[in-house]
Design a protein around this motif. Structure first.
Motif, PDB file in Angstrom:
ATOM      1  N   GLY A   9       1.271  -1.316  -0.134  1.00  9.52           N
ATOM      2  CA  GLY A   9      -0.083  -0.060  -0.460  1.00  9.52           C
ATOM      3  C   GLY A   9       1.121   1.458   0.130  1.00  9.52           C
ATOM      4  N   GLU A  10      -0.182   2.210   0.848  1.00 11.28           N
ATOM      5  CA  GLU A  10       1.337   4.043   0.413  1.00 11.28           C
ATOM      6  C   GLU A  10       2.117   3.614   1.219  1.00 11.28           C
ATOM      7  OE1 GLU A  10       0.064   8.539   1.320  1.00 11.28           O
ATOM      8  OE2 GLU A  10      -1.655   6.935   0.531  1.00 11.28           O
ATOM      9  N   SER A  54       2.427  -8.436  -8.019  1.00  9.92           N
ATOM     10  CA  SER A  54       2.119  -7.073  -8.472  1.00  9.92           C
ATOM     11  C   SER A  54       3.004  -6.262  -8.116  1.00  9.92           C
ATOM     12  CB  SER A  54       0.994  -6.932  -7.208  1.00  9.92           C
ATOM     13  OG  SER A  54       1.675  -7.374  -5.535  1.00  9.92           O
ATOM     14  N   THR A  81      -4.058 -13.284   1.457  1.00 11.82           N
ATOM     15  CA  THR A  81      -2.931 -12.427   1.001  1.00 11.82           C
ATOM     16  C   THR A  81      -1.999 -12.069   1.111  1.00 11.82           C
ATOM     17  OG1 THR A  81      -3.507 -10.198   3.002  1.00 11.82           O
ATOM     18  CG2 THR A  81      -5.320 -10.261   0.774  1.00 11.82           C
ATOM     19  N   THR A 104      -1.938   0.502   4.636  1.00 15.67           N
ATOM     20  CA  THR A 104      -2.922   1.727   4.273  1.00 15.67           C
ATOM     21  C   THR A 104      -3.613   2.313   2.393  1.00 15.67           C
ATOM     22  OG1 THR A 104      -2.249   3.643   5.779  1.00 15.67           O
ATOM     23  CG2 THR A 104      -3.450   2.515   6.449  1.00 15.67           C
ATOM     24  N   SER A 106      -5.125   4.049  -1.242  1.00 12.77           N
ATOM     25  CA  SER A 106      -6.499   4.035  -1.808  1.00 12.77           C
ATOM     26  C   SER A 106      -7.235   3.138  -1.858  1.00 12.77           C
ATOM     27  CB  SER A 106      -5.752   4.249  -3.391  1.00 12.77           C
ATOM     28  OG  SER A 106      -5.300   3.471  -4.023  1.00 12.77           O
ATOM     29  N   ARG A 107      -6.640   2.021  -1.928  1.00 14.78           N
ATOM     30  CA  ARG A 107      -7.089   0.388  -1.667  1.00 14.78           C
ATOM     31  C   ARG A 107      -8.512   0.212  -0.117  1.00 14.78           C
ATOM     32  NH1 ARG A 107      -6.798  -3.611  -5.875  1.00 14.78           N
ATOM     33  NH2 ARG A 107      -7.925  -4.682  -3.858  1.00 14.78           N
ATOM     34  N   ILE A 108      -9.992   0.597  -0.219  1.00 13.39           N
ATOM     35  CA  ILE A 108     -10.104   0.322   1.064  1.00 13.39           C
ATOM     36  C   ILE A 108     -10.712  -0.892   1.140  1.00 13.39           C
ATOM     37  CG2 ILE A 108     -12.665   0.993   2.178  1.00 13.39           C
ATOM     38  CD1 ILE A 108     -10.555   3.853   1.673  1.00 13.39           C
ATOM     39  N   ASP A 109     -10.719  -1.726   0.411  1.00 13.40           N
ATOM     40  CA  ASP A 109     -10.833  -2.963   0.728  1.00 13.40           C
ATOM     41  C   ASP A 109      -9.670  -3.848   0.976  1.00 13.40           C
ATOM     42  OD1 ASP A 109      -9.610  -2.452  -1.703  1.00 13.40           O
ATOM     43  OD2 ASP A 109     -10.274  -4.473  -2.262  1.00 13.40           O
ATOM     44  N   HIS A 110      -8.680  -3.108   0.882  1.00  8.77           N
ATOM     45  CA  HIS A 110      -7.458  -3.847   1.266  1.00  8.77           C
ATOM     46  C   HIS A 110      -7.609  -3.100   2.864  1.00  8.77           C
ATOM     47  CE1 HIS A 110      -4.966  -6.203  -1.103  1.00  8.77           C
ATOM     48  NE2 HIS A 110      -5.755  -5.072  -1.971  1.00  8.77           N
ATOM     49  N   ASN A 114      -6.897  -5.103   6.600  1.00  6.67           N
ATOM     50  CA  ASN A 114      -5.769  -6.058   7.172  1.00  6.67           C
ATOM     51  C   ASN A 114      -6.084  -4.736   8.435  1.00  6.67           C
ATOM     52  OD1 ASN A 114      -4.345  -6.385   4.588  1.00  6.67           O
ATOM     53  ND2 ASN A 114      -3.633  -4.160   4.167  1.00  6.67           N
TER      54      ASN A 114
END
Length: 215
Positions: A9-10, A54, A81, A104, A106-110, A114
């Motif tokens: 993530g970010e 990825s 995951t 965390t 932009s992927r709210i599902d991830h 998490n």
């Protein structure tokens, strides 16, 4: 053993370096695309886990040429995951605390998944937290004390994770509670502030997510 797990993530530039410098970690573990942030900040992990679907091919090739990195290749056709697999591997290897970075973004599902994974720490009695440049997130099933000079940011939000959290007492906060039953589907616990040298959260039953936020 104190583990840092870097996921895909970010991760703001420089924040990873600051975390590594100040965290006192025994092991750095990259979960698949978490390699990208490590590559950018010139940090070598001890362990790399993932199905590698990825991550940039050049980044993957760079780390493959390095010695003394332990690799765990996952089947891309799996139910969990890469981050969950990394957490479970860290616990198998004796992790007593785990910090998740890159959990965390932009992927709210991830992000939601998490946060869900913090429950693994509760079950296994391993301290776990998600950290980014703006937040620290923990899941608790018992009391927690936060010292004001050690808190992560300005605000403390308390979110019931179980349907009910019984007997909640908040001391040292701007908005205290005394033997209160917190329930889901409301925003009562958002954006509290610590007003004393330390703040104490206690409750008799339930599970709560605690978020310390900079802004």
């Amino acid at each position: 053993m104190k583990y840092l797990i870097v996921s895909g993530g970010e991760v703001k530039e420089g924040f990873l370096t600051w975390i590594v410098k100040n965290g006192g970690f025994d092991v750095i573990l990259a979960a698949d695309a978490g390699m990208e942030a490590l590559y950018r900040d010139h940090i070598l992990p001890d362990i790399i886990v993932g199905d590698f679907d990825s991550v940039n091919a050049d980044t993957l090739d760079f780390f493959k040429k390095k010695n003394d990195i332990e690799w765990t290749k996952l089947n891309p056709m799996k139910d969990d995951t890469d981050t969950e697999a990394a957490i479970r591997l860290a616990i198998e290897k004796g992790a007593q605390s785990i910090t998740l970075l890159g959990a965390t973004g932009s992927r709210i599902d991830h992000v939601l998944a998490n946060i869900e994974l913090l429950g693994i720490g509760l079950r296994q009695k391993v301290q776990m937290q998600i950290v980014d440049a703006h937040n620290r997130v923990r899941m608790i099933d018992s009391g927690l004390t936060i010292k004001r000079d050690e808190q992560f940011g300005k605000f403390v939000s308390l979110i019931p994770y179980s349907m009910r959290v019984e007997g909640v007492c908040l001391e040292g906060f701007k908005y205290p509670l005394d033997n209160y039953c917190m329930s889901r589907f409301n925003s009562l616990g958002i954006s509290n502030e610590i007003t004393e040298a330390e703040a104490r959260i206690s409750f008799s039953d339930g599970i709560m997510v605690v978020v310390e936020a900079v802004d």
